[in-house]
Write an enzyme that holds these catalytic residues in place. Sequence first.
Site, PDB file in Angstrom:
ATOM      1  CB  SER A 201      -0.956  -0.036   1.200  1.00  0.00           C
ATOM      2  OG  SER A 201      -1.997   0.889   1.053  1.00  0.00           O
TER       3      SER A 201
ATOM      4  CG  ASP B 274      -4.047  -1.885   0.687  1.00  0.00           C
ATOM      5  OD1 ASP B 274      -3.014  -2.501   0.991  1.00  0.00           O
ATOM      6  OD2 ASP B 274      -4.271  -0.709   1.035  1.00  0.00           O
TER       7      ASP B 274
END
Length: 349
Positions: free
Chosen positions: A43, A157
Amino acid sequence: MTAHGKRVALVLGSGGARGYAHIGAVQVLAERGYEVVAVAGTSMGALVGGLLAAGKLEEYTEWVTGLSQRDVIRLLDPTLVGPGAIRAERVLARMSEILDGALIEDLPIPYTAVATDIGARREVWFQSGPLDVAIRASIAIPGMITPIMVNGRLLVDGAVLNPVPMEPVTGVDADFTMAVVLAGDRPRSFSNRPAKESSAQRPANEWLDRFVKSAAGVWENDVVVAILNRFGGKAHEDEEPAPPAFEPPPPGVRITDVTAMALDTMGSLITRFRLATLPPDVLVTVPGDAAKTMDFHRAEELIVLGRRLTEEALDEAFEGDLPGEPELESGTGTPELTADIPATPHNGP
């Protein structure tokens, strides 16, 4: 030239805007003469790590530290339709411009971005191909930033399965590993034991104190005030009418808030288990309440926080000594180099 004992494999975790602390960590490593020989990230950690590996982090830092809250809202490009609340096309276009078509396999520092294939329910490691695409896949926070398709995989993510990806750097020829975690547990709140509770509604005076304690550092002040105003004024009146069976969420709580808090809660537990298996030599822990996930207008203060926490972690880990510094064997006068045996390389999912 770098001093012996200063080669570090760097792992950067997920956590939204708190990821600006990664920039401060990288700055401290550079100032102290450490050489980053490998970087893995999830991320926001994938974003900062990719910019570092491409030699573009300074340019990115200059840009984000000048953004106001209004600038951030405009760049994130909110949407009411589609699989995510934010398209983020404008901010990603600026990132791609900075990266200028960089390919992962050409980067001077070995790099891995971690995403999650939600169809196959497995991690995906990007170690080749366009850097901006790998970062875009890794930062697609479920429910917030729209996912993307890459080679038949629907990617979100990487924090869904691996918030702090230690595995890609195992076996790297480094003197030590350092991980930066962005969702540090609040000592008062995290426990592996479940809280046992009745679903029957109790008088407000029995639970208001607990709410205030749990809300500290999580909810905005206006949310806490709204709850206190709703129940606090009558909390000690014997004649208070029976409350309803349950209450709706506090006013002002948005879908992005709930999504971010749920992911942080899940990620905190996953991180504890995964770091117990592969602990770093140096761990920098950024508190989970240092900033909300979408506070991307707070770059400057979070960079400062990252610097301070990294300095403290390095000082505590090495107590002023260089990691891997040569030691003299008694009576010989000849330096004997000491080093840890590297772990078996992990081939990835």
